[in-house]
Design a protein around this motif. Structure first.
Motif, PDB file in Angstrom:
ATOM      1  N   LEU A 170     -21.232-105.473 -20.733  1.00 23.58           N
ATOM      2  CA  LEU A 170     -19.200-105.132 -20.675  1.00 23.58           C
ATOM      3  C   LEU A 170     -19.172-105.168 -21.653  1.00 23.58           C
ATOM      4  N   MET A 171     -18.775-105.999 -22.705  1.00 26.95           N
ATOM      5  CA  MET A 171     -18.447-106.387 -23.743  1.00 26.95           C
ATOM      6  C   MET A 171     -18.696-104.984 -24.920  1.00 26.95           C
ATOM      7  N   ASN A 172     -19.672-104.497 -23.858  1.00 28.34           N
ATOM      8  CA  ASN A 172     -19.754-103.547 -25.174  1.00 28.34           C
ATOM      9  C   ASN A 172     -19.309-101.691 -25.075  1.00 28.34           C
ATOM     10  N   ILE A 173     -18.412-101.453 -23.819  1.00 28.38           N
ATOM     11  CA  ILE A 173     -17.334-100.660 -23.840  1.00 28.38           C
ATOM     12  C   ILE A 173     -16.237-101.067 -24.725  1.00 28.38           C
ATOM     13  N   PRO A 174     -15.572-102.372 -24.288  1.00 26.66           N
ATOM     14  CA  PRO A 174     -14.206-101.805 -25.010  1.00 26.66           C
ATOM     15  C   PRO A 174     -14.318-101.926 -26.303  1.00 26.66           C
ATOM     16  N   THR A 175     -15.704-102.935 -26.817  1.00 27.20           N
ATOM     17  CA  THR A 175     -15.222-102.833 -28.728  1.00 27.20           C
ATOM     18  C   THR A 175     -16.545-101.229 -29.223  1.00 27.20           C
ATOM     19  N   LEU A 176     -17.020-100.776 -28.560  1.00 27.54           N
ATOM     20  CA  LEU A 176     -17.049 -99.427 -29.580  1.00 27.54           C
ATOM     21  C   LEU A 176     -15.770 -98.277 -28.893  1.00 27.54           C
ATOM     22  N   TRP A 177     -15.352 -98.538 -28.010  1.00 27.75           N
ATOM     23  CA  TRP A 177     -13.772 -97.898 -27.857  1.00 27.75           C
ATOM     24  C   TRP A 177     -13.248 -98.306 -28.870  1.00 27.75           C
ATOM     25  N   VAL A 178     -12.809-100.208 -29.502  1.00 29.61           N
ATOM     26  CA  VAL A 178     -12.491-100.329 -30.445  1.00 29.61           C
ATOM     27  C   VAL A 178     -11.998 -99.593 -31.802  1.00 29.61           C
ATOM     28  N   LEU A 179     -13.534 -99.561 -31.309  1.00 25.74           N
ATOM     29  CA  LEU A 179     -14.240 -99.000 -33.188  1.00 25.74           C
ATOM     30  C   LEU A 179     -14.124 -97.797 -33.294  1.00 25.74           C
ATOM     31  N   LYS A 180     -14.262 -96.745 -32.532  1.00 23.68           N
ATOM     32  CA  LYS A 180     -13.569 -95.744 -32.368  1.00 23.68           C
ATOM     33  C   LYS A 180     -12.857 -95.215 -33.091  1.00 23.68           C
ATOM     34  N   HIS A 181     -11.491 -96.100 -33.236  1.00 25.25           N
ATOM     35  CA  HIS A 181      -9.754 -95.859 -32.687  1.00 25.25           C
ATOM     36  C   HIS A 181      -9.686 -96.523 -34.655  1.00 25.25           C
ATOM     37  N   ILE A 182     -11.005 -98.103 -35.155  1.00 28.39           N
ATOM     38  CA  ILE A 182     -10.290 -98.432 -36.320  1.00 28.39           C
ATOM     39  C   ILE A 182     -10.863 -97.451 -37.431  1.00 28.39           C
ATOM     40  N   THR A 183     -10.158 -96.714 -38.575  1.00 26.73           N
ATOM     41  CA  THR A 183     -10.535 -96.183 -40.154  1.00 26.73           C
ATOM     42  C   THR A 183     -10.704 -97.636 -41.251  1.00 26.73           C
ATOM     43  N   ARG A 184      -9.323 -98.549 -40.876  1.00 27.25           N
ATOM     44  CA  ARG A 184      -9.476 -99.001 -41.509  1.00 27.25           C
ATOM     45  C   ARG A 184     -10.251 -99.854 -42.606  1.00 27.25           C
ATOM     46  N   ARG A 185     -11.437 -99.749 -43.860  1.00 23.82           N
ATOM     47  CA  ARG A 185     -12.570-100.357 -43.237  1.00 23.82           C
ATOM     48  C   ARG A 185     -12.640-101.866 -43.127  1.00 23.82           C
ATOM     49  N   TYR A 234     -10.420-103.804 -41.494  1.00 21.07           N
ATOM     50  CA  TYR A 234     -10.370-103.778 -39.949  1.00 21.07           C
ATOM     51  C   TYR A 234     -12.204-103.663 -39.126  1.00 21.07           C
ATOM     52  N   TYR A 235     -12.611-102.260 -39.982  1.00 24.31           N
ATOM     53  CA  TYR A 235     -13.320-102.176 -38.989  1.00 24.31           C
ATOM     54  C   TYR A 235     -15.068-103.548 -39.726  1.00 24.31           C
ATOM     55  N   GLU A 236     -14.870-103.689 -40.135  1.00 17.37           N
ATOM     56  CA  GLU A 236     -15.574-105.395 -41.407  1.00 17.37           C
ATOM     57  C   GLU A 236     -15.143-106.627 -40.310  1.00 17.37           C
ATOM     58  N   TYR A 237     -13.620-106.912 -40.591  1.00 16.20           N
ATOM     59  CA  TYR A 237     -13.563-107.635 -39.334  1.00 16.20           C
ATOM     60  C   TYR A 237     -13.941-107.963 -38.072  1.00 16.20           C
ATOM     61  N   PHE A 238     -13.630-106.582 -37.032  1.00 18.42           N
ATOM     62  CA  PHE A 238     -13.799-106.449 -36.596  1.00 18.42           C
ATOM     63  C   PHE A 238     -15.398-106.813 -35.762  1.00 18.42           C
ATOM     64  N   SER A 239     -15.798-106.114 -36.828  1.00 18.88           N
ATOM     65  CA  SER A 239     -17.352-105.860 -36.478  1.00 18.88           C
ATOM     66  C   SER A 239     -17.865-107.107 -36.605  1.00 18.88           C
ATOM     67  N   LEU A 240     -17.126-108.393 -37.399  1.00 22.68           N
ATOM     68  CA  LEU A 240     -17.993-109.949 -37.387  1.00 22.68           C
ATOM     69  C   LEU A 240     -17.286-110.583 -36.107  1.00 22.68           C
ATOM     70  N   PHE A 241     -15.722-109.827 -35.510  1.00 27.09           N
ATOM     71  CA  PHE A 241     -15.172-110.391 -34.232  1.00 27.09           C
ATOM     72  C   PHE A 241     -16.886-110.023 -33.262  1.00 27.09           C
ATOM     73  N   ILE A 242     -17.512-108.616 -32.989  1.00 26.33           N
ATOM     74  CA  ILE A 242     -18.140-108.380 -31.854  1.00 26.33           C
ATOM     75  C   ILE A 242     -19.515-109.104 -32.632  1.00 26.33           C
ATOM     76  N   ASN A 243     -20.071-109.909 -33.550  1.00 24.93           N
ATOM     77  CA  ASN A 243     -21.155-110.760 -33.169  1.00 24.93           C
ATOM     78  C   ASN A 243     -21.335-112.361 -32.665  1.00 24.93           C
ATOM     79  N   LEU A 244     -19.629-112.445 -32.427  1.00 22.50           N
ATOM     80  CA  LEU A 244     -19.124-113.911 -32.350  1.00 22.50           C
ATOM     81  C   LEU A 244     -18.763-113.556 -31.166  1.00 22.50           C
ATOM     82  N   LEU A 245     -18.756-112.284 -30.586  1.00 20.70           N
ATOM     83  CA  LEU A 245     -18.840-112.224 -28.733  1.00 20.70           C
ATOM     84  C   LEU A 245     -19.810-112.531 -28.340  1.00 20.70           C
ATOM     85  N   GLU A 246     -20.843-111.760 -29.358  1.00 20.13           N
ATOM     86  CA  GLU A 246     -22.088-111.462 -28.589  1.00 20.13           C
ATOM     87  C   GLU A 246     -22.974-112.704 -28.786  1.00 20.13           C
ATOM     88  N   ILE A 247     -22.616-113.498 -29.892  1.00 15.35           N
ATOM     89  CA  ILE A 247     -23.098-115.312 -29.759  1.00 15.35           C
ATOM     90  C   ILE A 247     -23.036-116.341 -28.827  1.00 15.35           C
TER      91      ILE A 247
END
Length: 309
Positions: free
Chosen positions: A85-100, A102-115
């Motif tokens: 279920l964490m995929n739903i909000p994280t993918l939604w947020v990724l769709k609305h991030i345009t700053r490079r 922020y996108y990289e930091y949020f990707s790392l945050f997704i890795n943390l949630l996955e771990i």
């Protein structure tokens, strides 16, 4: 999953900030870059969900054979639901991030949630005694090494080591109850420390292999890209040469066909390969009677003897 933003565009590339009209250096991702990044993140979400379902099936087998109890199985099931279920909000947020950045930091945050999700599954199945399930960490490190910059596997490996060590320490000290009463737990602190040290070292070995493989893949991609560019340049040059030749031939044919004088071309063997319409008007020979024959065949016997002499 974190992606290699260098592959999506040079950091020196001029990008326009959305809605501002201000051009800034590599600060914002272009729409086509966002599309490719989102597609890869979507693939990562599917892989993540598949891996968690595989771990849940493993928990089902262990529960069937009474290796884990009901509470542990419920904990694993809830952890798997969380990972999916964490995929739903994280993918939604990724769709609305345009700053490079922020996108990289949020990707790392997704890795943390996955771990955290994987660690919860490991904890409910057996904690430090379920070390074999830490293969999920290794798979994650290898994956981000392939799609991300070379530093990312080490960041993910460090995060995995910290989260797993924290879980194992809390379980060992009693702050987290043992979820698997079937497996005997009799580790000393020194044994736990050595196990975690060896585990962390193994993760860094995997990270090194992943980063090294990523470097090889990047160099291979760069070589292929260079070769493709060279091939594309050669094809373009050949196309331009063919167009120039075609244009030249068309100009020659246009001039020769409108010329009142005889114009002909000869092959390397001296045979006629082309004559203009003036040939038929002046000499009376049709085109099919001329092509492939020699000029001396039409110059008369006296002229032919003179040309030969």
């Amino acid at each position: 999953m974190l992606l290699e933003f260098k592959a999506m565009g040079d950091t020196k590339e001029q990008n326009r900030a959305p809605g501002t009209g201000i051009t800034q250096k590599g600060k914002y991702l272009q729409p086509d870059q966002l599309g490719r990044l989102y597609k890869t993140h979507l693939q990562g979400a599917l892989v993540r969900s598949g891996a968690s379902l595989f771990m849940w099936l493993f928990a089902c087998i262990t529960f069937f054979y009474h290796t884990i109890d009901t509470n542990s199985f419920i904990g694993v099931s809830l952890s798997v639901v969380y990972i999916i279920l964490m995929n739903i909000p994280t993918l939604w947020v990724l769709k609305h991030i345009t700053r490079r950045s922020y996108y990289e930091y949020f990707s790392l945050f997704i890795n943390l949630l996955e771990i955290i999700g994987y660690t919860a599954v490991i904890y409910f199945i057996g904690g430090i005694r379920a070390w074999h399930l830490t293969a999920a960490y290794a798979a994650l490190i290898m994956y981000v090494g392939v799609v991300g910059p070379r530093r990312i596997p080490f960041i993910v490996a460090t995060t995995c080591a910290i989260v797993f060590s924290l879980m194992a320490s809390l379980e060992h000290s009693g702050f987290l109850p043992h979820q698997n009463p079937v497996l005997v737990y009799n580790l000393r602190w020194i044994d736990l420390f050595l196990d975690l040290l060896a585990f962390s070292a193994l993760l860094y070995v995997v990270a090194f292999i992943s980063a090294y493989t990523s470097g090889l893949l990047k160099r291979t991609r760069d070589k292929l890209y260079k070769k493709n560019m060279e091939l594309a340049h050669e094809i373009e040059e050949k196309r331009r040469a063919e167009e120039a030749l075609k244009s030249s031939e068309e100009k020659f044919r246009s001039l020769s066909e409108s010329s009142p004088d005889i114009i002909l071309t000869l092959g390397t063997d001296g045979a006629i390969t082309y004559v203009n319409p003036a040939w038929e008007k002046i000499l009376g020979y049709k085109l099919e009677e001329v092509i492939g024959r020699y000029f001396l065949d039409f110059s008369g016997e006296e002229n032919a003897r003179r040309y030969i002499d």
